[in-house]
Design a protein around this motif. Structure first.
Motif, PDB file in Angstrom:
ATOM      1  N   SER A   1       0.846  -1.194   0.000  1.00 38.56           N
ATOM      2  CA  SER A   1       0.000   0.000   0.000  1.00 38.56           C
ATOM      3  C   SER A   1       0.881   1.243   0.000  1.00 38.56           C
ATOM      4  O   SER A   1       1.980   1.241   0.565  1.00 38.56           O
ATOM      5  CB  SER A   1      -0.930   0.022   1.219  1.00 38.56           C
ATOM      6  OG  SER A   1      -0.234   0.356   2.386  1.00 38.56           O
ATOM      7  N   LYS A   2       0.365   2.274  -0.655  1.00 35.17           N
ATOM      8  CA  LYS A   2       1.030   3.575  -0.621  1.00 35.17           C
ATOM      9  C   LYS A   2      -0.027   4.648  -0.846  1.00 35.17           C
ATOM     10  O   LYS A   2      -0.970   4.450  -1.609  1.00 35.17           O
ATOM     11  CB  LYS A   2       2.161   3.684  -1.642  1.00 35.17           C
ATOM     12  CG  LYS A   2       1.774   3.588  -3.084  1.00 35.17           C
ATOM     13  CD  LYS A   2       3.005   3.721  -3.977  1.00 35.17           C
ATOM     14  CE  LYS A   2       2.622   3.783  -5.433  1.00 35.17           C
ATOM     15  NZ  LYS A   2       3.775   4.062  -6.283  1.00 35.17           N
ATOM     16  N   THR A   3       0.141   5.770  -0.125  1.00 33.16           N
ATOM     17  CA  THR A   3      -0.850   6.840  -0.165  1.00 33.16           C
ATOM     18  C   THR A   3      -0.139   8.182  -0.141  1.00 33.16           C
ATOM     19  O   THR A   3       0.764   8.390   0.675  1.00 33.16           O
ATOM     20  CB  THR A   3      -1.782   6.762   1.066  1.00 33.16           C
ATOM     21  OG1 THR A   3      -2.336   5.464   1.157  1.00 33.16           O
ATOM     22  CG2 THR A   3      -2.901   7.784   0.973  1.00 33.16           C
ATOM     23  N   ILE A   4      -0.572   9.079  -1.005  1.00 33.96           N
ATOM     24  CA  ILE A   4      -0.097  10.462  -0.996  1.00 33.96           C
ATOM     25  C   ILE A   4      -1.261  11.322  -0.512  1.00 33.96           C
ATOM     26  O   ILE A   4      -2.384  11.168  -0.981  1.00 33.96           O
ATOM     27  CB  ILE A   4       0.359  10.901  -2.403  1.00 33.96           C
ATOM     28  CG1 ILE A   4       1.600  10.116  -2.810  1.00 33.96           C
ATOM     29  CG2 ILE A   4       0.619  12.398  -2.435  1.00 33.96           C
ATOM     30  CD1 ILE A   4       2.090  10.394  -4.210  1.00 33.96           C
ATOM     31  N   SER A   5      -0.980  12.204   0.430  1.00 34.35           N
ATOM     32  CA  SER A   5      -2.041  13.063   0.952  1.00 34.35           C
ATOM     33  C   SER A   5      -1.467  14.416   1.352  1.00 34.35           C
ATOM     34  O   SER A   5      -0.257  14.591   1.438  1.00 34.35           O
ATOM     35  CB  SER A   5      -2.717  12.404   2.156  1.00 34.35           C
ATOM     36  OG  SER A   5      -1.787  12.161   3.180  1.00 34.35           O
ATOM     37  N   LYS A   6      -2.376  15.353   1.603  1.00 30.49           N
ATOM     38  CA  LYS A   6      -1.988  16.669   2.097  1.00 30.49           C
ATOM     39  C   LYS A   6      -2.304  16.723   3.582  1.00 30.49           C
ATOM     40  O   LYS A   6      -3.357  16.261   4.016  1.00 30.49           O
ATOM     41  CB  LYS A   6      -2.745  17.770   1.354  1.00 30.49           C
ATOM     42  CG  LYS A   6      -2.320  17.879  -0.090  1.00 30.49           C
ATOM     43  CD  LYS A   6      -3.027  19.007  -0.787  1.00 30.49           C
ATOM     44  CE  LYS A   6      -2.523  19.102  -2.216  1.00 30.49           C
ATOM     45  NZ  LYS A   6      -3.199  20.137  -2.977  1.00 30.49           N
ATOM     46  N   GLN A   7      -1.378  17.277   4.326  1.00 33.79           N
ATOM     47  CA  GLN A   7      -1.546  17.409   5.772  1.00 33.79           C
ATOM     48  C   GLN A   7      -1.483  18.895   6.107  1.00 33.79           C
ATOM     49  O   GLN A   7      -0.400  19.447   6.318  1.00 33.79           O
ATOM     50  CB  GLN A   7      -0.444  16.632   6.481  1.00 33.79           C
ATOM     51  CG  GLN A   7      -0.558  16.645   7.971  1.00 33.79           C
ATOM     52  CD  GLN A   7       0.543  15.801   8.604  1.00 33.79           C
ATOM     53  OE1 GLN A   7       1.466  15.356   7.955  1.00 33.79           O
ATOM     54  NE2 GLN A   7       0.425  15.600   9.903  1.00 33.79           N
ATOM     55  N   PRO A   8      -2.657  19.566   6.158  1.00 35.06           N
ATOM     56  CA  PRO A   8      -2.634  21.005   6.446  1.00 35.06           C
ATOM     57  C   PRO A   8      -2.258  21.269   7.907  1.00 35.06           C
ATOM     58  O   PRO A   8      -2.712  20.567   8.808  1.00 35.06           O
ATOM     59  CB  PRO A   8      -4.071  21.443   6.159  1.00 35.06           C
ATOM     60  CG  PRO A   8      -4.889  20.216   6.260  1.00 35.06           C
ATOM     61  CD  PRO A   8      -4.001  19.060   5.933  1.00 35.06           C
ATOM     62  N   THR A   9      -1.407  22.253   8.111  1.00 37.09           N
ATOM     63  CA  THR A   9      -1.049  22.664   9.471  1.00 37.09           C
ATOM     64  C   THR A   9      -1.579  24.067   9.777  1.00 37.09           C
ATOM     65  O   THR A   9      -1.545  24.498  10.926  1.00 37.09           O
ATOM     66  CB  THR A   9       0.482  22.646   9.665  1.00 37.09           C
ATOM     67  OG1 THR A   9       1.086  23.469   8.677  1.00 37.09           O
ATOM     68  CG2 THR A   9       1.016  21.239   9.556  1.00 37.09           C
ATOM     69  N   TRP A  10      -2.055  24.746   8.737  1.00 37.99           N
ATOM     70  CA  TRP A  10      -2.604  26.085   8.914  1.00 37.99           C
ATOM     71  C   TRP A  10      -3.728  26.274   7.901  1.00 37.99           C
ATOM     72  O   TRP A  10      -3.599  25.898   6.727  1.00 37.99           O
ATOM     73  CB  TRP A  10      -1.506  27.127   8.672  1.00 37.99           C
ATOM     74  CG  TRP A  10      -1.982  28.542   8.713  1.00 37.99           C
ATOM     75  CD1 TRP A  10      -2.151  29.328   9.817  1.00 37.99           C
ATOM     76  CD2 TRP A  10      -2.363  29.338   7.596  1.00 37.99           C
ATOM     77  NE1 TRP A  10      -2.607  30.565   9.448  1.00 37.99           N
ATOM     78  CE2 TRP A  10      -2.746  30.594   8.078  1.00 37.99           C
ATOM     79  CE3 TRP A  10      -2.427  29.111   6.223  1.00 37.99           C
ATOM     80  CZ2 TRP A  10      -3.185  31.621   7.257  1.00 37.99           C
ATOM     81  CZ3 TRP A  10      -2.861  30.128   5.396  1.00 37.99           C
ATOM     82  CH2 TRP A  10      -3.230  31.371   5.921  1.00 37.99           C
ATOM     83  N   GLN A  11      -4.869  26.834   8.368  1.00 37.86           N
ATOM     84  CA  GLN A  11      -6.002  27.150   7.484  1.00 37.86           C
ATOM     85  C   GLN A  11      -6.595  28.489   7.912  1.00 37.86           C
ATOM     86  O   GLN A  11      -6.590  28.827   9.095  1.00 37.86           O
ATOM     87  CB  GLN A  11      -7.067  26.057   7.553  1.00 37.86           C
ATOM     88  CG  GLN A  11      -6.595  24.726   7.026  1.00 37.86           C
ATOM     89  CD  GLN A  11      -7.630  23.629   7.169  1.00 37.86           C
ATOM     90  OE1 GLN A  11      -8.418  23.611   8.106  1.00 37.86           O
ATOM     91  NE2 GLN A  11      -7.623  22.706   6.229  1.00 37.86           N
ATOM     92  N   HIS A  12      -7.102  29.217   6.925  1.00 41.62           N
ATOM     93  CA  HIS A  12      -7.655  30.548   7.206  1.00 41.62           C
ATOM     94  C   HIS A  12      -8.650  30.901   6.097  1.00 41.62           C
ATOM     95  O   HIS A  12      -8.496  30.490   4.950  1.00 41.62           O
ATOM     96  CB  HIS A  12      -6.516  31.582   7.243  1.00 41.62           C
ATOM     97  CG  HIS A  12      -6.973  32.970   7.519  1.00 41.62           C
ATOM     98  ND1 HIS A  12      -7.426  33.384   8.749  1.00 41.62           N
ATOM     99  CD2 HIS A  12      -7.048  34.056   6.706  1.00 41.62           C
ATOM    100  CE1 HIS A  12      -7.757  34.645   8.694  1.00 41.62           C
ATOM    101  NE2 HIS A  12      -7.537  35.091   7.468  1.00 41.62           N
TER     102      HIS A  12
END
Length: 177
Positions: free
Chosen positions: A54-65
């Motif tokens: 298995s392999k997965t690419i994702s976005k991990q947001p640390t800041w949102q506004h």
């Protein structure tokens, strides 16, 4: 006696034919002697490699506004100080294992195995006139699970279950509404 010998050889001949037909009908493997220049071959691979399931690419947001510019007729440029972590985590424990993993999945990393580094930066966004926008900043993250497989002459000698997740770049995004 002579007549009896003839029957004996005919019986052996019939049994040989019956045996051959049985072998062909049931697909029984029969050893065959190689002729000519045939040589035994093997896969000449000795070493280790990472094989993932298995392999997965994702976005991990640390800041949102959410930025508002709906009332303005001009583009508004906004700047924010943001931070994120660069890391390598999981059951991977040595640089050699991690090197096999990165090679197996063809995804680089920002830091070395077992490391976590905090990074701060400034991001700039241009909010169009009469629009609002959801802004985000964080890390591109990669996760994988599989085995480090050890081969000798092309045959599997051992398998070690291993997993890892790591960041490989930063990202920022703006979605207008």
């Amino acid at each position: 006696m002579q007549q009896r010998k003839g029957y004996f050889f005919k019986d052996i001949q019939k049994m040989s034919i019956l045996a051959l037909v049985t072998i062909l009908a049931f697909g029984i493997a029969v050893p065959v002697q190689a002729t000519g220049n045939m040589k035994a071959t093997y896969i000449a691979f000795d070493g280790k490699q990472y094989e993932y399931y298995s392999k997965t690419i994702s976005k991990q947001p640390t800041w949102q506004h959410t930025a508002y510019n709906k009332a303005s007729s001009t583009t508004q440029t906004v700047k924010y100080n943001v931070s994120r972590e660069k890391y390598v985590k999981g059951s991977v424990s040595t640089a050699a294992e991690f090197g096999l993993m990165k090679t197996g999945v063809k995804v680089s990393a920002e830091v070395g195995v077992g490391k976590t580094v905090k990074e701060s930066t400034t991001v700039t966004f241009a909010i169009p006139p009469k629009k609002n926008a959801n802004l985000a900043y964080g890390s591109q993250k990669f996760s994988t699970a599989g085995y480090i497989v050890t081969y000798s002459r092309g045959n599997v000698q051992s398998k070690k279950a291993i997993n890892g997740n790591w960041t490989y770049s930063a990202y920022s995004s703006m979605t207008e509404f």
